[in-house]
Design a protein around this motif. Sequence first.
Motif, PDB file in Angstrom:
ATOM      1  N   ARG A 365       0.823  -1.214   0.000  1.00  0.00           N
ATOM      2  CA  ARG A 365       0.000   0.000   0.000  1.00  0.00           C
ATOM      3  C   ARG A 365       0.852   1.257   0.000  1.00  0.00           C
ATOM      4  N   ILE A 366       2.005   1.245   0.690  1.00  0.00           N
ATOM      5  CA  ILE A 366       2.872   2.424   0.687  1.00  0.00           C
ATOM      6  C   ILE A 366       3.937   2.332  -0.397  1.00  0.00           C
ATOM      7  N   LEU A 367       4.383   1.128  -0.718  1.00  0.00           N
ATOM      8  CA  LEU A 367       5.414   0.992  -1.750  1.00  0.00           C
ATOM      9  C   LEU A 367       4.930   1.496  -3.102  1.00  0.00           C
ATOM     10  N   THR A 368       3.645   1.265  -3.412  1.00  0.00           N
ATOM     11  CA  THR A 368       3.135   1.639  -4.730  1.00  0.00           C
ATOM     12  C   THR A 368       3.180   3.149  -4.959  1.00  0.00           C
ATOM     13  N   PRO A 369       2.570   3.982  -4.109  1.00  0.00           N
ATOM     14  CA  PRO A 369       2.694   5.424  -4.359  1.00  0.00           C
ATOM     15  C   PRO A 369       4.115   5.940  -4.185  1.00  0.00           C
ATOM     16  N   MET A 370       4.866   5.349  -3.269  1.00  0.00           N
ATOM     17  CA  MET A 370       6.243   5.772  -3.072  1.00  0.00           C
ATOM     18  C   MET A 370       7.070   5.558  -4.336  1.00  0.00           C
ATOM     19  N   ALA A 371       6.940   4.373  -4.948  1.00  0.00           N
ATOM     20  CA  ALA A 371       7.671   4.077  -6.178  1.00  0.00           C
ATOM     21  C   ALA A 371       7.202   4.969  -7.306  1.00  0.00           C
ATOM     22  N   LYS A 372       5.897   5.166  -7.400  1.00  0.00           N
ATOM     23  CA  LYS A 372       5.346   6.014  -8.452  1.00  0.00           C
ATOM     24  C   LYS A 372       5.886   7.434  -8.325  1.00  0.00           C
ATOM     25  N   HIS A 373       5.939   7.952  -7.108  1.00  0.00           N
ATOM     26  CA  HIS A 373       6.388   9.319  -6.876  1.00  0.00           C
ATOM     27  C   HIS A 373       7.850   9.498  -7.274  1.00  0.00           C
ATOM     28  N   TYR A 374       8.709   8.614  -6.792  1.00  0.00           N
ATOM     29  CA  TYR A 374      10.144   8.826  -7.009  1.00  0.00           C
ATOM     30  C   TYR A 374      10.622   8.341  -8.375  1.00  0.00           C
ATOM     31  N   VAL A 375      10.294   7.128  -8.723  1.00  0.00           N
ATOM     32  CA  VAL A 375      10.854   6.534  -9.939  1.00  0.00           C
ATOM     33  C   VAL A 375      10.367   7.266 -11.188  1.00  0.00           C
ATOM     34  N   CYS A 376       9.086   7.600 -11.227  1.00  0.00           N
ATOM     35  CA  CYS A 376       8.560   8.251 -12.428  1.00  0.00           C
ATOM     36  C   CYS A 376       9.169   9.630 -12.632  1.00  0.00           C
ATOM     37  N   LYS A 377       9.348  10.363 -11.558  1.00  0.00           N
ATOM     38  CA  LYS A 377       9.961  11.678 -11.706  1.00  0.00           C
ATOM     39  C   LYS A 377      11.453  11.541 -12.010  1.00  0.00           C
ATOM     40  N   ARG A 378      12.100  10.566 -11.436  1.00  0.00           N
ATOM     41  CA  ARG A 378      13.529  10.370 -11.699  1.00  0.00           C
ATOM     42  C   ARG A 378      13.777   9.992 -13.158  1.00  0.00           C
ATOM     43  N   ALA A 379      12.838   9.278 -13.760  1.00  0.00           N
ATOM     44  CA  ALA A 379      12.999   8.881 -15.162  1.00  0.00           C
ATOM     45  C   ALA A 379      13.095  10.096 -16.068  1.00  0.00           C
ATOM     46  N   ARG A 380      12.424  11.179 -15.719  1.00  0.00           N
ATOM     47  CA  ARG A 380      12.519  12.398 -16.531  1.00  0.00           C
ATOM     48  C   ARG A 380      13.952  12.915 -16.558  1.00  0.00           C
ATOM     49  N   ALA A 381      14.606  12.893 -15.401  1.00  0.00           N
ATOM     50  CA  ALA A 381      15.989  13.384 -15.325  1.00  0.00           C
ATOM     51  C   ALA A 381      16.953  12.432 -16.017  1.00  0.00           C
ATOM     52  N   VAL A 382      16.770  11.128 -15.810  1.00  0.00           N
ATOM     53  CA  VAL A 382      17.696  10.146 -16.386  1.00  0.00           C
ATOM     54  C   VAL A 382      17.614  10.139 -17.912  1.00  0.00           C
ATOM     55  N   THR A 383      16.399  10.123 -18.451  1.00  0.00           N
ATOM     56  CA  THR A 383      16.279  10.126 -19.914  1.00  0.00           C
ATOM     57  C   THR A 383      16.782  11.436 -20.505  1.00  0.00           C
ATOM     58  N   GLY A 384      16.576  12.544 -19.804  1.00  0.00           N
ATOM     59  CA  GLY A 384      17.082  13.826 -20.291  1.00  0.00           C
ATOM     60  C   GLY A 384      18.598  13.869 -20.306  1.00  0.00           C
ATOM     61  N   GLU A 385      19.227  13.359 -19.250  1.00  0.00           N
ATOM     62  CA  GLU A 385      20.688  13.328 -19.195  1.00  0.00           C
ATOM     63  C   GLU A 385      21.246  12.404 -20.275  1.00  0.00           C
ATOM     64  N   ALA A 386      20.603  11.274 -20.480  1.00  0.00           N
ATOM     65  CA  ALA A 386      21.046  10.343 -21.515  1.00  0.00           C
ATOM     66  C   ALA A 386      20.946  10.980 -22.895  1.00  0.00           C
ATOM     67  N   MET A 387      19.892  11.753 -23.113  1.00  0.00           N
ATOM     68  CA  MET A 387      19.751  12.448 -24.394  1.00  0.00           C
ATOM     69  C   MET A 387      20.891  13.440 -24.590  1.00  0.00           C
ATOM     70  N   GLU A 388      21.269  14.154 -23.538  1.00  0.00           N
ATOM     71  CA  GLU A 388      22.368  15.121 -23.651  1.00  0.00           C
ATOM     72  C   GLU A 388      23.692  14.422 -23.937  1.00  0.00           C
ATOM     73  N   ILE A 389      23.891  13.251 -23.345  1.00  0.00           N
ATOM     74  CA  ILE A 389      25.118  12.497 -23.611  1.00  0.00           C
ATOM     75  C   ILE A 389      25.260  12.208 -25.088  1.00  0.00           C
ATOM     76  N   LEU A 410       5.183  11.627 -18.923  1.00  0.00           N
ATOM     77  CA  LEU A 410       3.816  11.245 -18.598  1.00  0.00           C
ATOM     78  C   LEU A 410       3.731  10.392 -17.339  1.00  0.00           C
ATOM     79  N   GLY A 411       4.797   9.631 -17.057  1.00  0.00           N
ATOM     80  CA  GLY A 411       4.756   8.726 -15.914  1.00  0.00           C
ATOM     81  C   GLY A 411       4.432   9.414 -14.608  1.00  0.00           C
ATOM     82  N   SER A 412       4.940  10.620 -14.419  1.00  0.00           N
ATOM     83  CA  SER A 412       4.707  11.325 -13.152  1.00  0.00           C
ATOM     84  C   SER A 412       3.433  12.157 -13.177  1.00  0.00           C
ATOM     85  N   ILE A 413       2.657  12.055 -14.264  1.00  0.00           N
ATOM     86  CA  ILE A 413       1.410  12.824 -14.365  1.00  0.00           C
ATOM     87  C   ILE A 413       0.184  11.930 -14.271  1.00  0.00           C
TER      88      ILE A 413
END
Length: 564
Positions: A365-389, A410-413
Amino acid sequence: MNYAHNDPALTAVVDRWIETDDRARTDALLERLGADAATRLTDLAAVADQNPPTLRQFDRDGNRVDEIDYHPAYQELCRAAYHEYGLSALSHRGIHGWEAKPPHVVKYLASYLFVQSEFGLACPVSMTDAAARTLRMFGDSDTFASWIDALTSTDPATSMTGAMFMTETQAGTDIAQTATVAERDGDTWRLSGMKWFASNPDADVIITLARFPGGEQDSTRGVGMFMVPKRLPDGSRNSYRIDRLKDKLGTRSMPSGEVTLDGAIGLQVGELDRGFRQMAEMVNTSRLSNAMRSTALMRRAVRDAVAHTREREVFGTKLFDQPLMRATLLPLLLDAEAALALVGYSADCLQRADAGDDTARTLIRILTPMAKHYVCKRARAVTGEAMEIRGGNGYIEEWGFAKLVRDAHLGSIWEGSSNVIALDVLRCMRKQQAHRHLATAMIDTLTVFGPECADSATTLTRRWTQLVARGDDMLDADDATAQIACARYTDDLARTVMATLLFDLAAHRIATGRGDRSLLVANAYLAALDGDVSGTAIEQLAIIADGTEVAARIEHRTLAGASA
């Protein structure tokens, strides 16, 4: 090329959470899907993204038809997802050699490989899976058995897809403000209202919410759950319109639209005044899928970025061998690996919760929103950095990085933007003291580590003690203070869970004679939590990227001199 190969995070999760009896079938499925995702499915996804679906509201005689036309590439992707691999059926029936349904972790890992090629379609696949789960949990079996069977079918002649229509212009987050109404027409319910953001709007089975007569006003208790079929028993179309399709930043292969229900026939699901609680089950299932999908985007982006740096030579040296580039790649690799560890553990918790484990039910019950909150927002930064590389070519659509960045946002929305999700974590803490249950589970995990992880276990135990105290203080504070603090707290919770799980994977691999590489990853991630950079991890980056196992002990020192 095979996305299941050279993915050390995937290997570690499979080794840790797939039982021996399931291993051969799991390996065979992932091997087949990994090869397909890296070649055929990736090519199809690129074409589908460039040729989005179109809405045809009327036929040539002027009759309202509201049909969506898809490019053949998307249709072939659908055949792969629903029929060849049965991604929406994996949690419901025995396929791919299983007599009974496979463990949840198999579904999430198979979907993780598929999403590395195609992100958009994964939304309807997830909703189809979640719709079947919701109808099975809350619906009358006599009424919904045939629908559940169709939603979980892998036969093209009988299979159906599902959707979830919740969002309204005034009720995206505040479900109590739902304006769609359900009215009795004899023994039938008829629904009227507008749904503002409806993905997969031409689905065969729609799960939606509507106000019912006599229900509490301005309360989620006044909202019931209904299943709206696309077709009625006589084959005619149900009474709703697709008004238009959205012009979206990402997930362009998959349609999202605005839908008007105009006296549409709906079947009541469960108890009327518990509609929102029942819908929460469907939403939570989709939220965990969101975290998995964002993890897949990170893995694809990092894999492609590493491959580029090994090919590109600048000033006489391969980019991958340059210290600053290694320091840039390291956190991206760590994020991708930590996220998959969280997805694997959460899937295993969901399996135990479904089997009746009350502790696991509280954890998921807590892992699901916790993972959604952090991982989805982190993916925006990781994919953006990879694109810059990738440099200028990374910004060009033909190279694929731009698509990953567009999709990642979209994942974090959807299924709740980050603030909504953080408040859900706060709700879990208030109702169930969920942060304490999570800390207990993680500390229990730390106590069984061997000597190689002993110092890190002590460090993490201290972090968990501090997190529990912070959480208690947050709950004791006034509501405004708690709300302000909950987003940052959720992220700290997620990072500490992932650090703990990385050491759990490392301890498991060491205990089973699989080498020391995962310990290198875990120590580097723990160092990063304190703002340090692991010098050993920088030096041994090829081991982290390739999954090469190290039989000998590695001296885990950090560039900043911190112990890790």
